[in-house]
Design a protein around this motif. Structure first.
Motif, PDB file in Angstrom:
ATOM      1  N   PRO A 253      37.954   4.910 -66.546  1.00  0.00           N
ATOM      2  CA  PRO A 253      37.092   4.985 -67.732  1.00  0.00           C
ATOM      3  C   PRO A 253      36.844   3.600 -68.345  1.00  0.00           C
ATOM      4  CG  PRO A 253      38.711   6.742 -67.783  1.00  0.00           C
ATOM      5  CD  PRO A 253      39.081   5.873 -66.619  1.00  0.00           C
ATOM      6  N   GLU A 254      37.853   2.739 -68.308  1.00  0.00           N
ATOM      7  CA  GLU A 254      37.719   1.375 -68.823  1.00  0.00           C
ATOM      8  C   GLU A 254      36.637   0.614 -68.064  1.00  0.00           C
ATOM      9  OE1 GLU A 254      41.036  -1.947 -69.845  1.00  0.00           O
ATOM     10  OE2 GLU A 254      40.978  -1.343 -67.745  1.00  0.00           O
ATOM     11  N   GLN A 255      36.658   0.718 -66.739  1.00  0.00           N
ATOM     12  CA  GLN A 255      35.669   0.019 -65.921  1.00  0.00           C
ATOM     13  C   GLN A 255      34.288   0.652 -66.059  1.00  0.00           C
ATOM     14  OE1 GLN A 255      37.996   0.548 -62.334  1.00  0.00           O
ATOM     15  NE2 GLN A 255      38.354  -1.650 -62.160  1.00  0.00           N
ATOM     16  N   ILE A 256      34.239   1.983 -66.084  1.00  0.00           N
ATOM     17  CA  ILE A 256      32.954   2.674 -66.212  1.00  0.00           C
ATOM     18  C   ILE A 256      32.266   2.286 -67.519  1.00  0.00           C
ATOM     19  CG2 ILE A 256      31.879   4.939 -66.554  1.00  0.00           C
ATOM     20  CD1 ILE A 256      33.859   6.055 -64.509  1.00  0.00           C
ATOM     21  N   SER A 257      33.054   2.150 -68.580  1.00  0.00           N
ATOM     22  CA  SER A 257      32.493   1.754 -69.863  1.00  0.00           C
ATOM     23  C   SER A 257      31.808   0.393 -69.766  1.00  0.00           C
ATOM     24  CB  SER A 257      33.610   1.710 -70.918  1.00  0.00           C
ATOM     25  OG  SER A 257      33.136   1.193 -72.132  1.00  0.00           O
ATOM     26  N   VAL A 258      32.416  -0.534 -69.031  1.00  0.00           N
ATOM     27  CA  VAL A 258      31.821  -1.862 -68.845  1.00  0.00           C
ATOM     28  C   VAL A 258      30.567  -1.766 -67.991  1.00  0.00           C
ATOM     29  CG1 VAL A 258      32.194  -4.186 -67.924  1.00  0.00           C
ATOM     30  CG2 VAL A 258      34.056  -3.007 -69.106  1.00  0.00           C
ATOM     31  N   VAL A 259      30.622  -0.955 -66.936  1.00  0.00           N
ATOM     32  CA  VAL A 259      29.461  -0.799 -66.056  1.00  0.00           C
ATOM     33  C   VAL A 259      28.274  -0.232 -66.824  1.00  0.00           C
ATOM     34  CG1 VAL A 259      28.553   0.454 -64.056  1.00  0.00           C
ATOM     35  CG2 VAL A 259      30.843  -0.562 -63.957  1.00  0.00           C
TER      36      VAL A 259
ATOM     37  N   ALA B 154      44.271 -11.187 -62.827  1.00  0.00           N
ATOM     38  CA  ALA B 154      44.152 -10.842 -61.412  1.00  0.00           C
ATOM     39  C   ALA B 154      44.468  -9.372 -61.190  1.00  0.00           C
ATOM     40  CB  ALA B 154      45.102 -11.708 -60.591  1.00  0.00           C
ATOM     41  N   GLY B 155      43.606  -8.708 -60.418  1.00  0.00           N
ATOM     42  CA  GLY B 155      43.874  -7.333 -60.034  1.00  0.00           C
ATOM     43  C   GLY B 155      43.314  -6.274 -60.957  1.00  0.00           C
ATOM     44  N   THR B 156      42.616  -6.673 -62.023  1.00  0.00           N
ATOM     45  CA  THR B 156      42.090  -5.684 -62.970  1.00  0.00           C
ATOM     46  C   THR B 156      40.728  -5.140 -62.565  1.00  0.00           C
ATOM     47  OG1 THR B 156      41.256  -7.510 -64.326  1.00  0.00           O
ATOM     48  CG2 THR B 156      43.374  -6.549 -64.957  1.00  0.00           C
ATOM     49  N   GLY B 157      40.206  -5.590 -61.443  1.00  0.00           N
ATOM     50  CA  GLY B 157      38.957  -5.029 -60.933  1.00  0.00           C
ATOM     51  C   GLY B 157      37.702  -5.673 -61.482  1.00  0.00           C
ATOM     52  N   LYS B 158      37.778  -6.959 -61.863  1.00  0.00           N
ATOM     53  CA  LYS B 158      36.593  -7.654 -62.383  1.00  0.00           C
ATOM     54  C   LYS B 158      35.481  -7.700 -61.339  1.00  0.00           C
ATOM     55  CE  LYS B 158      38.786 -11.457 -63.085  1.00  0.00           C
ATOM     56  NZ  LYS B 158      40.089 -10.996 -62.565  1.00  0.00           N
ATOM     57  N   SER B 159      35.835  -8.116 -60.134  1.00  0.00           N
ATOM     58  CA  SER B 159      34.823  -8.258 -59.079  1.00  0.00           C
ATOM     59  C   SER B 159      34.210  -6.912 -58.732  1.00  0.00           C
ATOM     60  CB  SER B 159      35.452  -8.889 -57.832  1.00  0.00           C
ATOM     61  OG  SER B 159      35.963 -10.173 -58.119  1.00  0.00           O
TER      62      SER B 159
ATOM     63  N   THR C 236      43.950  -2.928 -67.143  1.00  0.00           N
ATOM     64  CA  THR C 236      44.696  -2.120 -66.177  1.00  0.00           C
ATOM     65  C   THR C 236      44.645  -2.772 -64.805  1.00  0.00           C
ATOM     66  OG1 THR C 236      44.133  -0.114 -67.389  1.00  0.00           O
ATOM     67  CG2 THR C 236      44.956   0.161 -65.151  1.00  0.00           C
ATOM     68  N   ASN C 237      45.808  -2.979 -64.205  1.00  0.00           N
ATOM     69  CA  ASN C 237      45.880  -3.628 -62.892  1.00  0.00           C
ATOM     70  C   ASN C 237      45.844  -2.570 -61.795  1.00  0.00           C
ATOM     71  OD1 ASN C 237      47.232  -4.827 -60.431  1.00  0.00           O
ATOM     72  ND2 ASN C 237      47.108  -6.625 -61.743  1.00  0.00           N
TER      73      ASN C 237
ATOM     74  N   GLN D 113      49.658  -4.971 -70.538  1.00  0.00           N
ATOM     75  CA  GLN D 113      49.091  -4.610 -69.256  1.00  0.00           C
ATOM     76  C   GLN D 113      49.459  -3.171 -68.887  1.00  0.00           C
ATOM     77  OE1 GLN D 113      49.325  -7.695 -66.075  1.00  0.00           O
ATOM     78  NE2 GLN D 113      50.692  -8.724 -67.493  1.00  0.00           N
ATOM     79  N   ARG D 114      48.585  -2.569 -68.112  1.00  0.00           N
ATOM     80  CA  ARG D 114      48.858  -1.240 -67.593  1.00  0.00           C
ATOM     81  C   ARG D 114      48.838  -1.310 -66.074  1.00  0.00           C
ATOM     82  NH1 ARG D 114      45.431  -0.463 -72.023  1.00  0.00           N
ATOM     83  NH2 ARG D 114      43.577  -0.563 -70.723  1.00  0.00           N
TER      84      ARG D 114
END
Length: 556
Positions: A39-45, A58-63, A331-332, A359-360
């Motif tokens: 949900p965190e990433q979808i909100s950004v998208v 690192a590892g939070t899915g930025k890319s 979230t990592n 961090q999560r």
């Protein structure tokens, strides 16, 4: 008291907002195989902005989030658009291309638009050639080529300084404008490239600029800057006359900015997406902001900044990302909690450390391991056995072996660890990644690479083979500082520059460790266990398993 008209207007406004939100909705489910956005990433998208920063460690899915935002634009824009996805290093762009091509949705919509997935320099060279600069080269940006490029510039600047300091013109300079012996060679190379990277290419702008990121050793007075700028102009003449209008890599952004009005609108981009933005130079980012007609989205992590610094803020460069335009991912999804706990214990002087309670983590795993071996043969034997076990028990696994030979091609070719690995496995180096590494194959080659080239990538298992005091921090960088300092090694300036090098080198180590998803092993050799990397003192002994030495000697 609200009237009927007021209520009707509120309902109408709500209906319009809802319609806009629904029209903007993007179904991110199943776009990439084995990927489910949080949900965190979808909100950004889903959030649309003209300018935006996706921030996260690192590892939070930025890319990944950046790629999904790219797919969203490609699906929702009905009219053909020009879109750029770019980063600094070639391997990261190749990896992004591999990932997006796994999406069936991408293949359905890719012909609607013009999409370029390129490094900054490749994109810039293409535009510069279109507007009349045929000498702009299409270069593969990796550490090996960057080292070769800087070595060539150093040879030119050494010759330039030596010739100038023996000239009558130099002898007639006022004493306050004369240079120190330590201003020769690599110093002038670094200074010129820093000037270009930050756009200080007029005498007055250079004279009055803040030299942030340039260190304190050797000291450079205001009046000496006049002499350095003269040498800069002579260097530019040298490139034009002796090297047939050769362009330094830093010139690409400067030329885009200088001739911006000559760039046709059809060569600019409606949407620009930038990954690992912290590695771009100031003028490169400024050029990208100018080339974006509708929107630019950047992602990055200041703890992974391993290239040169700038005195400029994002706002100075035209990127306005205040308030909700900056989104932080916490979230990592890549590394286990154990891996990130070790990496996050590295203490930086210019970036806030991740606090574990902020961090999560979605995954747990084995503690990282640190191994000491008396010889390279024993290290190689251990590494080969470890890889065999992994390939037997986890045949789909991806594996990276990270070295610190950096751009030294001879050292890489003669590396005993690499030669031993090649006897048993299919091994590729950074330059072969684009052609040989196939995400869709079950058994993938082992990547033998440096910590710079592997930025932004991830692997199930990571092995660092140079966790010793000669490579973390890099001994050559300390020797170069000592050479520049001369007799001033006890000065405050030397101490500050020494600390800055240690800080940079910790970031290189941080990047290397955080490439691992499941397990990371740090290994080193030497006369005895005391040759271990001094950064081990940042670690807590309960956060890793030690083999061949007593962790209580070093760790907290």
């Amino acid at each position: 008291m609200q009237t009927t008209a007021d209520l009707r207007k509120k309902r109408l406004d709500f209906a319009r907002r809802s319609a806009r939100a629904w029209q903007n909705y993007f179904d991110a489910h199943g776009l990439l195989p084995n990927i489910t956005l949080s949900p965190e990433q979808i909100s950004v998208v889903q959030q649309d902005e003209d300018q935006m920063l996706i921030n996260g460690s690192a590892g939070t899915g930025k890319s990944l989030t950046l790629i999904y935002k790219l797919l969203k634009v490609m699906e929702q824009e009905n009219e053909p658009k020009r879109i750029l996805y770019c980063s600094f290093n070639t391997m990261l762009v190749e990896d992004a291309r591999k990932r997006i091509e796994q999406s069936s949705k991408f293949h359905e919509i890719k012909d609607k638009h013009t999409l370029h997935m390129e490094t900054f320099h490749y994109m810039a060279a293409r535009i510069l050639r279109e507007i009349g600069f045929p000498n702009a080269e299409f270069l593969r940006i990796n550490l090996e080529n960057l080292r070769r490029y800087e070595d060539a510039i150093t040879r030119r600047t050494i010759a330039l300084v030596d010739t100038f300091m023996e000239s009558e013109e130099y002898k007639e300079l006022p004493l306050e404008q004369k240079l120190y012996k330590t201003h020769a060679g690599t110093f002038l190379m670094d200074e010129i490239l820093w000037m270009k990277a930050n756009g200080f290419v007029t005498e007055e702008s250079y004279y009055h600029c803040e030299r942030a990121g340039r260190g304190n050793i050797p000291r450079l007075t205001k009046e000496q800057r006049r002499t350095i700028f003269y040498l800069y102009k002579e260097y530019e003449k040298m490139l034009k006359k002796q090297f047939h209008d050769h362009l330094d890599l830093e010139d690409y952004a400067l030329l885009l900015l200088k001739y911006f009005d000559d760039i046709p609108d059809l060569l600019k981009y409606d949407y620009i997406f930038v990954d690992e933005v912290q590695d771009l130079q100031a003028m490169q980012l400024k050029a990208l902001v100018g080339l974006a007609k509708k929107s630019i989205v950047v992602s990055g992590d200041p703890k992974q900044r391993i290239y040169k610094r700038s005195p400029f803020s994002y706002r100075d460069l035209g990127l306005h990302i205040e308030g909700r335009k900056t989104r932080n991912l916490r979230t990592n999804y890549r590394s286990t909690k154990q891996i990130m706990k070790l990496a996050s214990s590295l203490e930086f002087i210019d970036a806030e450390n991740d606090r574990l309670d902020d961090q999560r983590f979605v995954r747990e795993g084995k503690k990282p391991s640190i191994y000491f071996f008396p010889s390279s043969k024993e290290l190689s034997c251990h590494l080969v056995n470890q890889v065999k076990v992994i390939q037997k028990n986890d045949p789909d696994a991806t594996i990276a072996v990270i070295h610190r030979h950096d751009g030294d091609t001879y050292a890489i070719s003669q590396c005993s660890v690499l030669m031993e690995l090649k006897k048993h496995f299919d091994v590729i180096t950074s330059s072969q990644y684009g052609r040989r590494f196939d995400l869709n194959k079950q058994k993938k080659p082992i990547l033998f690479t440096d910590a710079y080239s592997v930025k932004g990538l991830e692997f199930d298992y990571v092995f660092l083979i140079h966790f010793d005091r000669d490579h973390y921090p890099n001994k050559k960088r300390i020797e170069e500082l000592d050479k520049r300092a001369g007799d001033n090694k006890n000065s405050d300036g030397y101490k500050a520059d020494f600390e800055a090098i240690l800080n940079d080198e910790k970031k290189v180590l941080y990047v290397a460790i955080t490439r691992a998803k499941k397990e990371v092993q740090l290994m080193y050799t030497g006369r005895n266990f005391r040759s271990i990397c001094p950064f081990v003192r940042n670690f807590y002994k309960e956060d890793y398993d030690a083999f061949g030495f007593d962790s209580s000697i070093y760790s907290k």
